[in-house]
Design an enzyme around this catalytic site. Structure first.
Site, PDB file in Angstrom:
ATOM      1  N   GLN A   5      43.211   9.718 -24.625  1.00 49.13           N
ATOM      2  CA  GLN A   5      44.290   9.125 -23.815  1.00 49.13           C
ATOM      3  C   GLN A   5      44.013   7.665 -23.465  1.00 49.13           C
ATOM      4  OE1 GLN A   5      47.300  10.197 -22.972  1.00 49.13           O
ATOM      5  NE2 GLN A   5      47.072  12.184 -23.974  1.00 49.13           N
ATOM      6  N   ASN A  43      44.805  13.639 -19.636  1.00 49.21           N
ATOM      7  CA  ASN A  43      46.110  13.638 -20.279  1.00 49.21           C
ATOM      8  C   ASN A  43      47.236  14.114 -19.372  1.00 49.21           C
ATOM      9  OD1 ASN A  43      44.259  15.887 -20.918  1.00 49.21           O
ATOM     10  ND2 ASN A  43      46.098  16.879 -21.673  1.00 49.21           N
ATOM     11  N   HIS A  97      47.784   8.936 -32.949  1.00 49.29           N
ATOM     12  CA  HIS A  97      49.196   9.110 -32.553  1.00 49.29           C
ATOM     13  C   HIS A  97      49.452   8.853 -31.076  1.00 49.29           C
ATOM     14  CE1 HIS A  97      49.341  13.294 -30.720  1.00 49.29           C
ATOM     15  NE2 HIS A  97      48.173  13.376 -31.337  1.00 49.29           N
ATOM     16  N   GLY A 134      42.271  13.969 -32.747  1.00 54.82           N
ATOM     17  CA  GLY A 134      41.411  14.102 -31.571  1.00 54.82           C
ATOM     18  C   GLY A 134      40.738  15.463 -31.495  1.00 54.82           C
ATOM     19  N   THR A 135      41.465  16.508 -31.856  1.00 56.94           N
ATOM     20  CA  THR A 135      40.914  17.854 -31.754  1.00 56.94           C
ATOM     21  C   THR A 135      39.702  18.000 -32.677  1.00 56.94           C
ATOM     22  OG1 THR A 135      43.087  18.738 -31.201  1.00 56.94           O
ATOM     23  CG2 THR A 135      41.457  20.313 -32.026  1.00 56.94           C
ATOM     24  N   CYS A 160      50.532  20.494 -25.041  1.00 62.08           N
ATOM     25  CA  CYS A 160      49.990  21.677 -25.712  1.00 62.08           C
ATOM     26  C   CYS A 160      50.245  22.950 -24.916  1.00 62.08           C
ATOM     27  CB  CYS A 160      48.488  21.500 -25.925  1.00 62.08           C
ATOM     28  SG  CYS A 160      48.069  19.874 -26.534  1.00 62.08           S
TER      29      CYS A 160
HETATM   30  N1  PLP Z   1      42.124  15.111 -26.068  1.00 67.98           N
HETATM   31  C1  PLP Z   1      43.072  14.679 -25.241  1.00 67.98           C
HETATM   32  C2  PLP Z   1      42.698  14.136 -23.906  1.00 67.98           C
HETATM   33  C3  PLP Z   1      44.425  14.740 -25.618  1.00 67.98           C
HETATM   34  O1  PLP Z   1      45.366  14.310 -24.783  1.00 67.98           O
HETATM   35  C4  PLP Z   1      44.746  15.272 -26.897  1.00 67.98           C
HETATM   36  C5  PLP Z   1      46.157  15.406 -27.333  1.00 67.98           C
HETATM   37  O2  PLP Z   1      47.042  15.655 -26.548  1.00 67.98           O
HETATM   38  C6  PLP Z   1      43.712  15.682 -27.735  1.00 67.98           C
HETATM   39  C7  PLP Z   1      42.404  15.590 -27.291  1.00 67.98           C
HETATM   40  C8  PLP Z   1      43.983  16.228 -29.098  1.00 67.98           C
HETATM   41  O3  PLP Z   1      44.294  15.209 -29.989  1.00 67.98           O
HETATM   42  P1  PLP Z   1      45.091  15.524 -31.348  1.00 67.98           P
HETATM   43  O4  PLP Z   1      46.495  15.800 -30.956  1.00 67.98           O
HETATM   44  O5  PLP Z   1      44.967  14.272 -32.152  1.00 67.98           O
HETATM   45  O6  PLP Z   1      44.408  16.674 -32.002  1.00 67.98           O
END
Ligand code: PLP
Length: 389
Positions: free
Chosen positions: A181, A153, A203, A71-72, A327
């Site tokens: 999410q 999230n 994930h 996601g990041t 995080c």
């Molecule tokens: N965006 C949201 C809303 C998330 O909840 C998260 C992860 O907690 C991410 C982005 C980041 O995703 P990733 O862990 O796959 O990098």
């Protein structure tokens, strides 16, 4: 006592069917999808199949998907890709987002400041909803991107994405949603959502970590952010994570084949948890929207206790939860999401997030309510702040 995992918004365990879908590409079919011989062709076929299956769920065409490391990366690629494409053609420098986005979005927008971009961080109401009319009012002749998350999230609030998308489209501004999410829980049809770009991460829906995707609508003014080989039609260099991508497709397919049943289960447990907590624990409050929230998300504020202390008490009883986003746990700063809802920093410190999943049971929820009730009572008994009220 078996552990109770109530942190499905942080991550989920990979389902056995998903492991089965991945294993061949880690072992006997471990070829590089760019290789021309049979092993390579098999891996390529796995990627193509995964892309077709995921595209069908998103109502997109396969070539509109770009696989990422999660996601990041998808959020970074979306935002930087639109911003720098605008820069290249001499268009505007203004981005609109919200105060409650994940750091993958917020920190990317902040990073863009150094290149002369300016971001408006829209406020949300007490329930965490952004108003489409605020989005519209924030648009200037410099606006090139609107990025609003589908569901939050920390508090689970769902945003009016389709409506914001209509506004963006009418003004010809690119619209990105971080649907990380929402994946596996809400409708991901990009046509119905009116989005130009959408991020997902495997994930969060019982797929593997370190794999995700970005949907990019054809014609969206966006440019690749990762240079290298010609993979992903020159839009993201790097050998594809074949096993991870096959796993993501299997997980997403399972999630949408069983969407209704999974959501009914998650929601029933979530509501049992919410009712148990609010009726049993004094000075507790639900955060996020009362109805427009993810089916598995329960989030609370407890007066006169620290979320981190609650987490430790739960951990001692093998109950796993989060005091905000995964995080930021470990850092004792109040969550930017809870403070954006209008709570004072000292109130925000008492936040707890419990997110239900497939494997949870009613008995587990009842046990969690009991443990939480006594944990909070004993923490408050030790708290000077509580003694004076
Ligand atoms: N965006 C949201 C809303 C998330 O909840 C998260 C992860 O907690 C991410 C982005 C980041 O995703 P990733 O862990 O796959 O990098």
């Amino acid at each position: 006592m078996e552990p109770v995992y109530l942190d499905h918004a942080a991550t989920t365990a990979v389902l056995p069917e998903v492991v089965d879908a991945m294993l061949p590409y880690l072992t006997q079919r471990a070829g590089n999808p760019s290789s021309v011989y049979a092993w390579g062709r098999e891996a390529r076929r796995a990627l193509d199949d995964a892309r077709d299956q995921i595209a069908a769920i998103l109502g997109a065409r396969p070539q509109e998907l770009l696989f990422t490391s999660g996601g990041t990366e998808a959020d970074n690629a979306a935002i930087k890709g639109v911003a720098f494409a605008a820069r290249q053609r001499g268009a505007g420098n203004h981005i609109i987002t919200t105060q409650i986005e994940h750091h993958a979005v917020l920190h990317t927008c902040e990073w863009l400041d150094q290149f002369g971009f300016e971001t408006t961080y829209l406020p949300v109401d007490r329930h965490g909803r952004v108003s489409p009319s605020d989005v519209e009012a924030a648009i200037t002749d410099q606006t090139v991107l609107i990025s609003v998350m589908y569901a939050n999230n920390e508090v689970g609030t769902i945003q009016p994405i389709a409506e914001i998308g209509r506004i963006a489209r009418a003004r010809k501004i690119a619209f990105h949603t971080d649907a990380v999410q929402a994946g596996g829980a809400l409708d991901l049809n990009v046509g119905r959502l009116n989005v130009d770009l959408l991020s997902l991460s495997a994930h969060k829906f019982y797929g593997p970590k370190g794999v995700g995707l970005l949907y990019v609508r054809p014609g969206a003014r966006w440019q690749p952010q990762q240079q290298g080989g010609a993979q992903e039609r020159n839009r993201r260099g790097g050998t594809e994570n074949t096993a991870g991508i096959a796993g993501m497709a299997a997980a997403l397919k399972l999630a949408y084949a069983n969407l209704e049943a999974n959501n009914i289960h998650a929601r029933a447990l979530r509501d049992r948890l919410i009712n148990g907590v609010l009726s049993g624990i004094p000075q507790s409050e639900l955060t996020g929207h009362p109805t427009e929230r993810l089916p598995n998300s329960a989030s609370f504020l407890f007066k006169h206790v620290e979320g981190e202390s609650i987490l430790l008490s739960l951990d001692m009883k093998e109950i796993f939860a989060s005091s905000g986003s995964a995080c930021t746990s470990g850092a004792l700063e109040p969550s930017h999401v809870i403070t954006a809802l209008g709570f004072a920093p000292e109130e925000a410190r008492g936040s707890l997030r419990l997110t239900t999943g497939m494997e949870n049971t009613r008995d587990q929820i009842d046990r969690v309510v009991d443990v939480l009730t006594s944990a909070i009572a004993s923490l408050r008994a030790m708290s000077p702040a509580f003694a004076v009220v």
